[in-house]
Write a protein that holds these residues in place. Structure first.
Motif, mmCIF file in Angstrom:
data_model
loop_
_atom_site.group_PDB
_atom_site.id
_atom_site.type_symbol
_atom_site.label_atom_id
_atom_site.label_comp_id
_atom_site.label_asym_id
_atom_site.label_seq_id
_atom_site.Cartn_x
_atom_site.Cartn_y
_atom_site.Cartn_z
ATOM 1 N N LEU A 89 0.799 -1.231 0.000
ATOM 2 C CA LEU A 89 0.000 0.000 0.000
ATOM 3 C C LEU A 89 0.827 1.275 0.000
ATOM 4 C CD1 LEU A 89 -2.855 -0.849 2.547
ATOM 5 C CD2 LEU A 89 -2.857 -1.110 0.054
ATOM 6 N N GLY A 90 2.129 1.174 0.303
ATOM 7 C CA GLY A 90 2.954 2.379 0.329
ATOM 8 C C GLY A 90 2.854 3.118 1.650
ATOM 9 N N TRP A 91 3.174 4.417 1.609
ATOM 10 C CA TRP A 91 3.313 5.211 2.829
ATOM 11 C C TRP A 91 2.068 6.000 3.213
ATOM 12 C CZ3 TRP A 91 2.486 10.145 1.185
ATOM 13 C CH2 TRP A 91 2.802 10.434 -0.160
ATOM 14 N N ASN A 92 1.112 6.144 2.299
ATOM 15 C CA ASN A 92 -0.068 6.967 2.591
ATOM 16 C C ASN A 92 -1.248 6.073 2.977
ATOM 17 O OD1 ASN A 92 -1.230 9.595 2.799
ATOM 18 N ND2 ASN A 92 -2.391 9.185 0.939
ATOM 19 N N GLU A 272 5.126 15.585 5.168
ATOM 20 C CA GLU A 272 4.355 15.723 6.401
ATOM 21 C C GLU A 272 3.719 14.409 6.846
ATOM 22 O OE1 GLU A 272 1.563 18.873 6.034
ATOM 23 O OE2 GLU A 272 3.071 20.336 5.410
ATOM 24 N N VAL A 273 3.964 13.341 6.089
ATOM 25 C CA VAL A 273 3.382 12.033 6.411
ATOM 26 C C VAL A 273 4.451 11.206 7.118
ATOM 27 C CG1 VAL A 273 2.281 9.968 5.479
ATOM 28 C CG2 VAL A 273 1.889 12.193 4.383
ATOM 29 N N PRO A 274 4.275 10.868 8.386
ATOM 30 C CA PRO A 274 5.326 10.191 9.154
ATOM 31 C C PRO A 274 5.857 8.916 8.515
ATOM 32 C CG PRO A 274 3.636 10.988 10.640
ATOM 33 C CD PRO A 274 3.117 11.217 9.249
ATOM 34 N N LEU A 275 4.983 8.115 7.929
ATOM 35 C CA LEU A 275 5.448 6.859 7.357
ATOM 36 C C LEU A 275 6.333 7.101 6.138
ATOM 37 C CD1 LEU A 275 5.504 3.818 7.433
ATOM 38 C CD2 LEU A 275 3.251 3.775 6.316
ATOM 39 N N TYR A 276 6.063 8.157 5.389
ATOM 40 C CA TYR A 276 6.936 8.495 4.254
ATOM 41 C C TYR A 276 8.351 8.772 4.752
ATOM 42 C CZ TYR A 276 9.037 11.069 0.395
ATOM 43 O OH TYR A 276 9.899 11.493 -0.597
ATOM 44 N N GLY A 277 8.476 9.609 5.775
ATOM 45 C CA GLY A 277 9.799 9.911 6.313
ATOM 46 C C GLY A 277 10.476 8.682 6.886
ATOM 47 N N PHE A 278 9.707 7.837 7.557
ATOM 48 C CA PHE A 278 10.247 6.602 8.143
ATOM 49 C C PHE A 278 10.850 5.711 7.061
ATOM 50 C CE2 PHE A 278 9.755 2.169 9.371
ATOM 51 C CZ PHE A 278 10.199 2.130 10.682
ATOM 52 N N LEU A 279 10.129 5.520 5.961
ATOM 53 C CA LEU A 279 10.612 4.671 4.876
ATOM 54 C C LEU A 279 11.771 5.318 4.129
ATOM 55 C CD1 LEU A 279 7.183 3.412 3.488
ATOM 56 C CD2 LEU A 279 8.771 2.163 4.954
ATOM 57 N N ARG A 280 11.710 6.623 3.936
ATOM 58 C CA ARG A 280 12.793 7.321 3.239
ATOM 59 C C ARG A 280 14.103 7.201 4.004
ATOM 60 N NH1 ARG A 280 11.806 13.541 2.704
ATOM 61 N NH2 ARG A 280 12.023 13.271 4.966
ATOM 62 N N GLU A 281 14.055 7.391 5.308
ATOM 63 C CA GLU A 281 15.267 7.300 6.129
ATOM 64 C C GLU A 281 15.906 5.924 6.063
ATOM 65 O OE1 GLU A 281 13.953 8.317 10.001
ATOM 66 O OE2 GLU A 281 13.527 10.427 9.492
ATOM 67 N N ARG A 282 15.124 4.906 5.758
ATOM 68 C CA ARG A 282 15.641 3.543 5.729
ATOM 69 C C ARG A 282 15.861 3.025 4.318
ATOM 70 N NH1 ARG A 282 13.126 5.062 9.817
ATOM 71 N NH2 ARG A 282 13.584 4.289 11.925
ATOM 72 N N GLY A 283 15.738 3.908 3.330
ATOM 73 C CA GLY A 283 15.971 3.521 1.940
ATOM 74 C C GLY A 283 14.944 2.540 1.414
ATOM 75 N N LEU A 284 13.697 2.644 1.902
ATOM 76 C CA LEU A 284 12.668 1.687 1.529
ATOM 77 C C LEU A 284 11.628 2.257 0.567
ATOM 78 C CD1 LEU A 284 12.120 -0.027 5.009
ATOM 79 C CD2 LEU A 284 13.396 -0.911 3.040
ATOM 80 N N SER A 287 11.117 2.583 -5.933
ATOM 81 C CA SER A 287 10.436 3.279 -7.030
ATOM 82 C C SER A 287 9.746 2.329 -8.003
ATOM 83 C CB SER A 287 11.439 4.154 -7.790
ATOM 84 O OG SER A 287 12.481 3.361 -8.347
ATOM 85 N N SER A 288 9.990 1.026 -7.885
ATOM 86 C CA SER A 288 9.299 0.076 -8.751
ATOM 87 C C SER A 288 7.872 -0.195 -8.273
ATOM 88 C CB SER A 288 10.076 -1.249 -8.825
ATOM 89 O OG SER A 288 10.036 -1.932 -7.575
ATOM 90 N N ILE A 289 7.549 0.275 -7.048
ATOM 91 C CA ILE A 289 6.214 0.102 -6.480
ATOM 92 C C ILE A 289 5.495 1.446 -6.518
ATOM 93 C CG2 ILE A 289 4.916 -0.555 -4.413
ATOM 94 C CD1 ILE A 289 7.347 -2.258 -3.600
ATOM 95 N N PRO A 290 4.473 1.606 -7.364
ATOM 96 C CA PRO A 290 3.822 2.920 -7.523
ATOM 97 C C PRO A 290 3.419 3.577 -6.226
ATOM 98 C CG PRO A 290 3.039 1.400 -9.206
ATOM 99 C CD PRO A 290 3.898 0.589 -8.272
ATOM 100 N N ALA A 291 2.906 2.793 -5.258
ATOM 101 C CA ALA A 291 2.430 3.393 -4.006
ATOM 102 C C ALA A 291 3.557 3.958 -3.149
ATOM 103 C CB ALA A 291 1.649 2.361 -3.186
ATOM 104 N N LEU A 292 4.814 3.623 -3.454
ATOM 105 C CA LEU A 292 5.934 4.131 -2.687
ATOM 106 C C LEU A 292 6.598 5.354 -3.322
ATOM 107 C CD1 LEU A 292 7.624 0.776 -1.597
ATOM 108 C CD2 LEU A 292 6.480 2.436 -0.112
#
Length: 294
Positions: A89-92, A272-284, A287-292
């Motif tokens: 589902l991605g970060w949102n 401003e979305v916490p899960l986006y920042g969480f995944l970005r910091e961990r290199g997750l 880009s092959s997954i549209p929802a990410l």
């Protein structure tokens, strides 16, 4: 493994999930975690029993898992399985529907009721595509031993998530065989089941000597409304930013902006979305997954 880490879905897991519509992940919870979460839901059960709020068969189907039992908050982003959710589902995303269930043994045969269904309610009538879109996924954490059939197991038709309908009776109380290919999913205490909301599923009757206990969280994009009750301000204060996002308890950014309010949940402002920042910091942010993709 700490909550600072998550494990994304592997290629093999994705292939199995897309083919079968579900995954069984063994040993997600330690024996200590199982005991802690079981004690928490048992406490709620005892309160409901004292208040006369159990089912006729002494079962409990408690909606809004964390609002009803704040001790369960650690399950919403459990590091051993939360990566399955973000990989799909991605970060949102957020939890839109959750519950925990306690089903004591059944001592007398129950009247027949055809319970096979897809999650989502009227999504399955009002969306016209075939197959309908996934829209949500669900995690089930097992706190009891369902390693044998007949213990209130999760029943599925493998691969049926791409099927919009199955044969069923004209009324639910008319006896009807299980769909072809139906199976009971067996799991040990601490195992988790991750499934596509579209998979046709039901629950077996618990004719064993074991009390069936499980906790369920449904995840969906944040632009789909929440069914759960909100957690209290006191509970929200003790959550991590990611957990507040998942439990719809964010109060920062544009969520309260008088001009741009509402766009926050649409994902227009990833930073401003916490899960986006969480995944970005961990290199997750794969880009092959549209929802990410931001």
């Amino acid at each position: 493994m700490s909550f600072a880490d998550i494990v994304p879905m592997t290629a093999d897991q994705r292939e199995t999930f897309e083919r079968d519509g579900f995954l069984v992940i063994p040993g997600v919870l330690s024996s200590r975690e199982v005991s802690r979460y079981e004690s928490a839901v048992d406490g709620v059960y005892a309160e409901r029993e004292a208040a006369g709020r159990l089912g006729a068969d002494k079962s409990l189907h408690q909606l809004s898992a964390v609002a009803s039992c704040p001790e369960l908050a650690g399950l919403v982003n459990h590091p051993r399985v939360f990566g399955l959710v973000t990989s799909m589902l991605g970060w949102n995303c957020h939890v839109y529907h959750s519950h925990f269930d306690i089903h004591p043994p059944i001592r007398e045969p129950k009247p027949f009721r055809f319970e096979w269904h897809q999650d989502g309610g009227r999504q399955n009538r009002e969306i016209e595509t075939d197959p309908r879109p996934r829209l949500s996924v669900k995690l089930a954490f097992w706190l009891s031993d369902v390693s044998e059939p007949g213990r209130g197991n999760f029943k599925v038709v493998k691969g049926s998530h791409e099927t919009n309908r199955i044969d069923g009776p004209p009324r639910r109380d008319i006896e009807w065989p299980d769909p072809e290919g139906a199976m009971e999913v067996c799991a040990n205490p601490g195992d988790a089941v991750f499934f596509d909301r579209r998979i046709w599923h039901a629950r077996s009757n618990n004719y064993s000597d074991i009390v069936r206990k499980g906790v369920f969280f449904g995840y969906t994009p944040r632009w789909i409304t929440v069914r759960d009750e909100a957690v209290s301000a006191e509970v929200a204060a003790g959550l991590t930013p990611v957990q507040r996002q998942l439990l719809s308890a964010l109060d920062e950014g544009r969520v309260n902006d008088p001009v741009e309010g509402g766009d926050h949940a649409w994902g227009h402002f990833p930073d401003e979305v916490p899960l986006y920042g969480f995944l970005r910091e961990r290199g997750l942010l794969d880009s092959s997954i549209p929802a990410l993709i931001p």
